[in-house]
Design an enzyme around this catalytic site. Structure first.
Site, PDB file in Angstrom:
ATOM      1  N   ASP A 144      33.767 -20.597 -30.563  1.00 32.62           N
ATOM      2  CA  ASP A 144      33.481 -21.792 -31.362  1.00 32.62           C
ATOM      3  C   ASP A 144      34.667 -22.080 -32.249  1.00 32.62           C
ATOM      4  O   ASP A 144      35.119 -21.211 -33.002  1.00 32.62           O
ATOM      5  CB  ASP A 144      32.218 -21.624 -32.208  1.00 32.62           C
ATOM      6  CG  ASP A 144      31.579 -22.960 -32.556  1.00 32.62           C
ATOM      7  OD1 ASP A 144      32.267 -23.794 -33.192  1.00 32.62           O
ATOM      8  OD2 ASP A 144      30.420 -23.185 -32.197  1.00 32.62           O
TER       9      ASP A 144
ATOM     10  N   ASN B  64      29.369 -25.171 -23.116  1.00 39.67           N
ATOM     11  CA  ASN B  64      28.411 -25.864 -23.972  1.00 39.67           C
ATOM     12  C   ASN B  64      29.066 -26.650 -25.104  1.00 39.67           C
ATOM     13  O   ASN B  64      28.449 -27.553 -25.668  1.00 39.67           O
ATOM     14  CB  ASN B  64      27.441 -24.826 -24.564  1.00 39.67           C
ATOM     15  CG  ASN B  64      26.601 -25.371 -25.690  1.00 39.67           C
ATOM     16  OD1 ASN B  64      25.609 -26.051 -25.475  1.00 39.67           O
ATOM     17  ND2 ASN B  64      27.005 -25.084 -26.923  1.00 39.67           N
TER      18      ASN B  64
ATOM     19  N   TYR C 157      30.671 -40.323 -24.390  1.00 38.69           N
ATOM     20  CA  TYR C 157      29.867 -39.108 -24.219  1.00 38.69           C
ATOM     21  C   TYR C 157      29.140 -39.129 -22.868  1.00 38.69           C
ATOM     22  O   TYR C 157      29.134 -38.141 -22.128  1.00 38.69           O
ATOM     23  CB  TYR C 157      28.863 -39.036 -25.370  1.00 38.69           C
ATOM     24  CG  TYR C 157      27.933 -37.853 -25.363  1.00 38.69           C
ATOM     25  CD1 TYR C 157      28.370 -36.607 -25.798  1.00 38.69           C
ATOM     26  CD2 TYR C 157      26.604 -37.993 -24.979  1.00 38.69           C
ATOM     27  CE1 TYR C 157      27.506 -35.525 -25.827  1.00 38.69           C
ATOM     28  CE2 TYR C 157      25.736 -36.922 -25.000  1.00 38.69           C
ATOM     29  CZ  TYR C 157      26.191 -35.683 -25.425  1.00 38.69           C
ATOM     30  OH  TYR C 157      25.328 -34.616 -25.452  1.00 38.69           O
TER      31      TYR C 157
ATOM     32  N   LYS D 299      29.529 -36.584 -19.733  1.00 39.93           N
ATOM     33  CA  LYS D 299      28.387 -35.795 -19.273  1.00 39.93           C
ATOM     34  C   LYS D 299      28.034 -36.101 -17.822  1.00 39.93           C
ATOM     35  O   LYS D 299      27.596 -35.214 -17.079  1.00 39.93           O
ATOM     36  CB  LYS D 299      27.196 -36.046 -20.185  1.00 39.93           C
ATOM     37  CG  LYS D 299      27.363 -35.474 -21.592  1.00 39.93           C
ATOM     38  CD  LYS D 299      27.645 -33.988 -21.574  1.00 39.93           C
ATOM     39  CE  LYS D 299      27.509 -33.342 -22.943  1.00 39.93           C
ATOM     40  NZ  LYS D 299      27.834 -31.899 -22.905  1.00 39.93           N
TER      41      LYS D 299
END
Length: 309
Positions: free
Chosen positions: A38, A100, A171, A175
């Site tokens: 992260d 993710n 986005y 995706k």
């Protein structure tokens, strides 16, 4: 009785908060050793903070698991490679990559800047490619050397990508690209003992808590919590899922479904001129299901009835 992912090594990107954190915790509880990646950026990709990743690592260690922090930027090809190398060097191998990490810069198309577009595409789409590339290269080399893989790539799409959502052309495009990437990568990697699947989740996180009407529950933090997504990812990561690949799973709370890809609807034979299309189009449109809404159901028209098992 052994745990579902006993002894396996996993990378989870964007694992400091939200869905990624739940992935890391659930995988660790199932016996996996985790590289917790992260960058610690804000929701729009700005800044950086190592403390969320470290907190996830601390919680895994407190439960008796093994985990290390990686603060690399998944949109950097070299840093993605270093992350894969870290997993192999630290834990002796790599079995699972969960891509993710993500950011949001929602704008209507006419208000979206080039940087809004580039940043979202970089983190989501390139940030899926980089770790997947380096991991798949490692697994291919193992297979060529006569080693056996039982490896997993689990990517993260979104209802915004596979069904569409206003204000999210950047986005949604990323995706949708991730869903297509997953299907094609599954075809390419099956010979090396690698499955590739994709989850299109809707969950209550910091990225969705301010989206009106999306979750539709007064108890969204529980009924729509990211733990439901982590259940699916943890099973897909396990040896039990060896026969499942190339699928996009729509997961909303405790509901799990398979999002079926683009398929050919009604067809007709056109004439020799552009004008002939005008004669065909009303009939084609009348027999075609309209695009789905964010629930995955056609907004109207014939379509196929939903199937609940």
């Amino acid at each position: 009785m052994s745990k579902l992912n006993e002894g396996r090594v996993a990378i989870v990107t964007g694992a400091g908060r939200g869905i990624g954190r739940e992935h890391a915790l659930a995988l660790a509880a199932s016996g996996a050793r985790i590289v917790v990646n992260d960058l610690g950026a804000d929701m729009d990709g700005g800044g950086g903070d190592a403390s969320p990743a470290q907190e996830t690592v601390n919680d895994i260690i407190a439960m008796g698991g093994e985990a290390v922090v990686n603060g690399g930027n998944v949109a950097s090809f070299d840093e993605a490679g270093a992350m894969v190398a870290q997993a192999i060097d630290t834990f002796g191998g790599l079995d699972i990559v969960i891509n993710n990490a993500g950011i949001l810069r929602d704008r209507m198309l006419f208000s979206m800047t080039e940087s809004d577009w580039d940043a979202v595409i970089a983190v989501h789409l390139k940030g899926t490619f980089g770790p997947s590339h380096h991991a798949s290269k490692y697994w291919r080399e193992r297979a060529k050397a006569g080693e056996t893989n039982d490896a997993r790539i689990i990517n993260t799409s979104s209802p915004s990508g596979i069904y569409g959502n206003i204000g999210q052309t950047n986005y949604g495009a990323a995706k949708a690209g991730i869903a297509a990437f997953s299907m094609i990568a599954a075809m390419e990697l099956v010979r090396y003992g690698v499955t590739v699947n994709c989850i299109a989740p809707a969950a209550f996180t910091r990225m969705t808590e301010n989206l009106p009407g999306l979750l539709g529950s007064e108890d969204a933090e529980n009924s729509m919590g990211p733990r439901w997504i982590a259940n699916v990812a943890t099973w897909l990561a396990s040896p039990a899922a060896a026969g499942v690949t190339g699928r996009v799973f729509d997961v909303v709370g405790d509901r799990i479904g398979i999002a079926e890809s683009w398929s050919l609807g009604p067809t007709a034979t056109q004439g020799d001129t552009p004008e002939s299309i005008g004669d065909l189009m009303p009939e084609l449109m009348a027999h075609a299901a309209l695009n789905s809404d964010m629930s995955g159901r056609p907004t109207e028209g014939p379509g196929r009835p939903s199937k609940t098992i």
